[in-house]
Design a protein around this motif. Structure first.
Motif, PDB file in Angstrom:
ATOM      1  N   THR A  31     -33.924  81.778 -23.155  1.00  0.00           N
ATOM      2  CA  THR A  31     -33.588  82.513 -21.936  1.00  0.00           C
ATOM      3  C   THR A  31     -34.277  83.869 -21.935  1.00  0.00           C
ATOM      4  O   THR A  31     -34.338  84.530 -22.974  1.00  0.00           O
ATOM      5  CB  THR A  31     -32.055  82.734 -21.874  1.00  0.00           C
ATOM      6  OG1 THR A  31     -31.426  81.449 -21.915  1.00  0.00           O
ATOM      7  CG2 THR A  31     -31.637  83.459 -20.611  1.00  0.00           C
TER       8      THR A  31
ATOM      9  N   ALA B 225     -26.302  82.467 -27.945  1.00  0.00           N
ATOM     10  CA  ALA B 225     -27.138  81.318 -27.574  1.00  0.00           C
ATOM     11  C   ALA B 225     -27.901  80.798 -28.800  1.00  0.00           C
ATOM     12  O   ALA B 225     -28.101  79.585 -28.954  1.00  0.00           O
ATOM     13  CB  ALA B 225     -28.107  81.729 -26.470  1.00  0.00           C
TER      14      ALA B 225
ATOM     15  N   ASP C 283     -34.538  85.281 -25.702  1.00  0.00           N
ATOM     16  CA  ASP C 283     -34.136  84.622 -26.937  1.00  0.00           C
ATOM     17  C   ASP C 283     -34.713  83.220 -26.921  1.00  0.00           C
ATOM     18  O   ASP C 283     -35.065  82.701 -25.860  1.00  0.00           O
ATOM     19  CB  ASP C 283     -32.605  84.579 -27.053  1.00  0.00           C
ATOM     20  CG  ASP C 283     -31.959  83.777 -25.943  1.00  0.00           C
ATOM     21  OD1 ASP C 283     -32.094  82.535 -25.940  1.00  0.00           O
ATOM     22  OD2 ASP C 283     -31.313  84.390 -25.048  1.00  0.00           O
TER      23      ASP C 283
ATOM     24  N   GLY D 228     -19.751  91.302 -19.742  1.00  0.00           N
ATOM     25  CA  GLY D 228     -20.921  90.568 -20.207  1.00  0.00           C
ATOM     26  C   GLY D 228     -22.151  90.748 -19.343  1.00  0.00           C
ATOM     27  O   GLY D 228     -22.538  91.867 -18.997  1.00  0.00           O
ATOM     28  N   PHE D 229     -22.738  89.645 -19.007  1.00  0.00           N
ATOM     29  CA  PHE D 229     -23.996  89.604 -18.273  1.00  0.00           C
ATOM     30  C   PHE D 229     -23.992  90.497 -17.030  1.00  0.00           C
ATOM     31  O   PHE D 229     -24.967  91.174 -16.719  1.00  0.00           O
ATOM     32  CB  PHE D 229     -24.277  88.154 -17.875  1.00  0.00           C
ATOM     33  CG  PHE D 229     -25.403  88.003 -16.909  1.00  0.00           C
ATOM     34  CD1 PHE D 229     -26.716  88.084 -17.338  1.00  0.00           C
ATOM     35  CD2 PHE D 229     -25.157  87.793 -15.558  1.00  0.00           C
ATOM     36  CE1 PHE D 229     -27.763  87.966 -16.444  1.00  0.00           C
ATOM     37  CE2 PHE D 229     -26.199  87.669 -14.654  1.00  0.00           C
ATOM     38  CZ  PHE D 229     -27.503  87.754 -15.096  1.00  0.00           C
TER      39      PHE D 229
ATOM     40  N   GLN E 107     -22.061  79.517 -15.101  1.00  0.00           N
ATOM     41  CA  GLN E 107     -21.890  80.693 -15.966  1.00  0.00           C
ATOM     42  C   GLN E 107     -22.245  82.000 -15.279  1.00  0.00           C
ATOM     43  O   GLN E 107     -21.642  83.025 -15.558  1.00  0.00           O
ATOM     44  CB  GLN E 107     -22.764  80.581 -17.233  1.00  0.00           C
ATOM     45  CG  GLN E 107     -22.630  79.287 -17.994  1.00  0.00           C
ATOM     46  CD  GLN E 107     -21.293  79.160 -18.681  1.00  0.00           C
ATOM     47  OE1 GLN E 107     -20.442  80.035 -18.552  1.00  0.00           O
ATOM     48  NE2 GLN E 107     -21.094  78.074 -19.387  1.00  0.00           N
TER      49      GLN E 107
ATOM     50  N   ASN F  43     -25.068  88.016 -25.878  1.00  0.00           N
ATOM     51  CA  ASN F  43     -25.253  86.709 -25.244  1.00  0.00           C
ATOM     52  C   ASN F  43     -26.405  85.956 -25.892  1.00  0.00           C
ATOM     53  O   ASN F  43     -26.315  84.749 -26.139  1.00  0.00           O
ATOM     54  CB  ASN F  43     -25.534  86.873 -23.750  1.00  0.00           C
ATOM     55  CG  ASN F  43     -24.278  87.158 -22.943  1.00  0.00           C
ATOM     56  OD1 ASN F  43     -23.171  87.025 -23.456  1.00  0.00           O
ATOM     57  ND2 ASN F  43     -24.448  87.552 -21.705  1.00  0.00           N
TER      58      ASN F  43
HETATM   59  P1  ADP Z   1     -19.419  85.915 -21.878  1.00  0.00           P
HETATM   60  O1  ADP Z   1     -20.637  86.125 -22.720  1.00  0.00           O
HETATM   61  O2  ADP Z   1     -18.312  86.885 -22.139  1.00  0.00           O
HETATM   62  O3  ADP Z   1     -18.981  84.499 -21.817  1.00  0.00           O
HETATM   63  P2  ADP Z   1     -21.252  86.517 -19.755  1.00  0.00           P
HETATM   64  O4  ADP Z   1     -21.026  86.809 -18.304  1.00  0.00           O
HETATM   65  O5  ADP Z   1     -22.011  87.524 -20.518  1.00  0.00           O
HETATM   66  O6  ADP Z   1     -19.842  86.267 -20.363  1.00  0.00           O
HETATM   67  O7  ADP Z   1     -22.017  85.164 -19.874  1.00  0.00           O
HETATM   68  C1  ADP Z   1     -21.508  84.029 -19.266  1.00  0.00           C
HETATM   69  C2  ADP Z   1     -22.073  82.815 -19.901  1.00  0.00           C
HETATM   70  O8  ADP Z   1     -23.443  82.656 -19.564  1.00  0.00           O
HETATM   71  C3  ADP Z   1     -22.054  82.778 -21.413  1.00  0.00           C
HETATM   72  O9  ADP Z   1     -20.797  82.369 -21.903  1.00  0.00           O
HETATM   73  C4  ADP Z   1     -23.138  81.757 -21.694  1.00  0.00           C
HETATM   74  O10 ADP Z   1     -22.629  80.449 -21.577  1.00  0.00           O
HETATM   75  C5  ADP Z   1     -24.126  81.994 -20.583  1.00  0.00           C
HETATM   76  N1  ADP Z   1     -25.217  82.861 -21.056  1.00  0.00           N
HETATM   77  C6  ADP Z   1     -25.355  84.177 -20.866  1.00  0.00           C
HETATM   78  N2  ADP Z   1     -26.482  84.630 -21.465  1.00  0.00           N
HETATM   79  C7  ADP Z   1     -27.051  83.565 -22.057  1.00  0.00           C
HETATM   80  C8  ADP Z   1     -28.238  83.371 -22.852  1.00  0.00           C
HETATM   81  N3  ADP Z   1     -29.040  84.379 -23.180  1.00  0.00           N
HETATM   82  N4  ADP Z   1     -28.498  82.107 -23.262  1.00  0.00           N
HETATM   83  C9  ADP Z   1     -27.685  81.078 -22.953  1.00  0.00           C
HETATM   84  N5  ADP Z   1     -26.568  81.208 -22.238  1.00  0.00           N
HETATM   85  C10 ADP Z   1     -26.246  82.429 -21.789  1.00  0.00           C
END
Ligand code: ADP
Length: 641
Positions: A174, A43, A80, A128-129, A93, A39
């Motif tokens: 972030t 970014a 980051d 992901g997150f 998100q 992620n």
């Molecule tokens: P994915 O990465 O598969 O889209 P995630 O749940 O990991 O799913 O993240 C969802 C969204 O959150 C990402 O698509 C991004 O838009 C935003 N996001 C997550 N981490 C970051 C980050 N470190 N900086 C900016 N945006 C982020």
């Protein structure tokens, strides 16, 4: 600054997902770090790209990702200096999951008893997150969008809700702060504040990330003679940062290639195949493509969540999900394309018309098709698994403007020859008897239904193999099928039957005419009774054991096709079918006798409807008035006793 803290509920799907992650998955917890680093890397990619047209957004420090720990407080931070998120982006998100069909999908995983299967499924979904909650009791995100002054803090314990408030952050980017759960080796939770643990995970999963992953590391250095040893702290970059697709393939291990795949796709399973190619000549490009081993759950959803390849130009990330590099029917292919020959100043709209992009796409399609051919030859079991999942998508290519023969070559088909084994069209053609001039096929709602179809009877009796094509897309491409070599396609469920030598055909035709004359009055009665649904009732030599079947005319839309169009919202006029009767069947012979004795016999009328209903059932359809049909059947059963 306002100090209000807002509380938000997670979308139901997020709750479901978190629940699964925390309570059902026991292994692979380390991958949370790969997800957070991916992620962060995304970014940074986004900011680097925006910086091409808006240099004011670029940070003063070099792009990087940083890991920091506070072992006593059991905290791990991943930061980051990338694009960051606005307030609305945070809500969007990190509070919802936008993929359609998510809810059903998660429910299915929840019910699955098979741990490993659940893991594969949930992995390909792209957690992901949210995977942070596998290792943390509480997660705090502090983020500031590049170009904005206000930062926001998002915080959650993963139990249904999160809070949002304004906060400060010295610059864009972030920081994800994990309040770690206690170390629990048995349940796969390591000490994520230990330097060696973090280094090990990064080396394993994120080594090729294109930005430095930094960490303050400590080492002891022996002091000069008589002096105590010293602790030296250095700011170390813990990944090699080598763009994997630009390294010579021989130097990269399978494991590294697979990890890269997981990094770009968020899939947790290894890919099935890998394609590493270089395009030379008028346009230069490198590509590293993968064929997943698991179909994404939303492969057939219109707004499938991740389609297309990542595009880099001279190593600079340009865009994710670039759809112009892969046609629809290969939308499951994942990977990266890097070209030296495109202008950095591109947008999605420009790309669509770019001749160089079109050339790259053509090249890649050829390479993917070749790889699928190799896959088939080298690993027929693996290919079969691939085809079961992705075959219907590949066949969509038969509907468009792509070259169609290579797709026919890749097809695996069910066949009447064997209940379990697939055949290729090439093998089918090789087995065709000399007097067979077309590829015989039957479509249907499911293979098992098609296999039982009365329409096959005479073909099987005479030893002809028939392909059973039962994917939805089959109905559509078979409306206008490309010839295979010099062989045309012929549906055994449409038109009339012409089998055997010229002499045999002539005899069969004469016999049919004479039977038709015998049954003339009865077929006319059937026609009159069933006029609403049938355009013709006729005698056939297609059947050997069944009394009747339904067929269409050569150019009629088949019933499954009508269904496909209706579901797509089209107003399709009713297509009347043809009821074919078997003059040799004892039911019809007895019925004829009764009819000849008394043209008004009510039994004959009941039989007309029963025979029609039974023909509908045999092709996987349903009588329109099922209750009336079943009552007639019950009456008849009673009489039979
Ligand atoms: P994915 O990465 O598969 O889209 P995630 O749940 O990991 O799913 O993240 C969802 C969204 O959150 C990402 O698509 C991004 O838009 C935003 N996001 C997550 N981490 C970051 C980050 N470190 N900086 C900016 N945006 C982020």
């Amino acid at each position: 600054m306002t100090q209000t803290v807002e509380r938000h509920e997670f979308q139901a799907e997020v709750k479901q997902l978190l629940d699964l992650l925390v309570h059902s998955l026991y292994s692979h917890k380390d991958i949370f770090l790969r997800e957070l680093i991916s992620n962060a890397s995304d970014a940074l990619d986004k900011l680097e790209f925006e910086g091409l047209t808006n240099p004011d957004l670029l940070p003063s420090e070099e792009f990087h990702i940083r890991l920091e720990t506070e072992p006593n407080a059991r905290i791990l931070m991943v930061s980051d200096n990338g694009i960051g998120m606005r307030r609305d982006e945070l809500v969007e998100q990190l509070g919802t999951i936008a993929h359609s069909g998510t809810s059903d999908f998660l429910e299915a995983i929840g019910k699955s008893k098979d741990q490993e299967l659940s893991l594969d499924l949930i992995g390909q979904f792209g957690v992901g997150f949210y995977s942070s909650f596998m290792v943390a009791n509480k997660v705090t995100v502090i983020t500031r969008r590049a170009g904005e002054d206000t930062a926001h803090k998002w915080e959650s314990t993963g139990e249904g809700a999160y809070t949002l408030e304004e906060t400060e952050r010295p610059s864009n980017g972030t920081t994800v702060i994990l309040h770690l759960k206690p170390v629990d080796q048995e349940n796969g939770i390591q000490d994520y504040t230990a330097e060696w643990v973090l280094k090990d995970i990064v080396r394993h999963h994120s080594d090729f990330v294109g930005y430095p992953i930094k960490m303050m590391t400590e080492r002891e250095e022996a002091g000069a003679e008589g002096e105590p040893s010293q602790k030296i702290t250095t700011d170390e970059t813990v990944n090699s940062m080598k763009a994997i697709w630009s390294r010579p393939s021989e130097e990269v291990t399978d494991e590294e290639f697979n990890e890269f795949y997981k990094h770009i796709t968020h899939d947790w399973s290894d890919p099935a195949r890998r394609i590493s190619v270089r395009m030379e000549g008028a346009v230069e490009a490198r590509a590293l493509l993968y064929i997943p081993s698991q179909a994404p759950f939303d492969l057939y959803h219109r707004e499938m969540s991740y389609r297309g390849l990542q595009l880099y130009i001279k190593r600079v990330f340009i865009m994710d999900k670039c759809e112009d590099l892969m046609p629809q029917h290969l939308r499951f292919v994942k990977g990266v394309v890097d070209s030296e020959d495109l202008s950095l100043n591109v947008s999605r709209e420009i790309l669509q018309q770019d001749r160089k992009i079109a050339a790259i796409r053509k090249f890649l399609v050829k390479k993917v098709m070749e790889e699928l051919g190799r896959f088939h030859r080298a690993d027929s079991d693996g290919y079969e698994k691939f085809w079961l999942q992705f075959g219907p998508v590949v066949k969509e290519g038969l509907l468009g403007t792509e070259k169609r023969e290579p797709i026919l070559e890749l097809m695996l088909c069910h066949t009447t020859r064997d209940e379990h084994e697939f055949t290729t069209v090439a093998d089918y053609v090789a087995r065709m008897p000399a007097d067979q001039d077309a590829i015989y096929y039957l479509t249907g709602p499911a293979t098992e239904v098609a296999r039982q179809s009365p329409q096959l009877e005479v073909f099987l009796q005479k030893g002809h193999e028939v392909l059973l094509l039962t994917d939805r897309v089959d109905e559509i491409w078979l409306q206008n099928p490309p010839p295979y070599g010099d062989k045309q396609w012929k549906s055994v469920g449409r038109g009339s039957v012409e089998l055997g030598s010229e002499e045999e055909r002539k005899n069969a035709e004469e016999e049919l005419q004479s039977k038709s004359a015998d049954f003339k009055g009865l077929t006319a009665l059937f026609q009159q009774l069933l006029n609403e649904d049938l355009k013709e009732v006729r005698m056939t030599n297609r059947l050997t054991t069944s009394p009747a079947c339904l067929v269409g005319e050569e150019h009629d839309l088949p019933p499954q096709m009508v269904e496909v169009l209706r579901q797509a919202g089209q107003d399709v006029p009713k297509v009347k079918r043809i009821l074919e009767l078997n003059p040799h069947h004892s039911v019809l012979q007895k019925l004829l006798t009764r009819f000849q004795d008394d043209e008004h016999d009510s039994i004959v009328r009941d039989y007309a409807e029963l025979i029609y209903g039974q023909a509908l059932l045999a092709e996987g359809g349903q009588p329109s008035d099922a209750a009336a049909f079943s009552k007639k059947l019950a009456d008849l059963m009673e009489k039979g006793l």
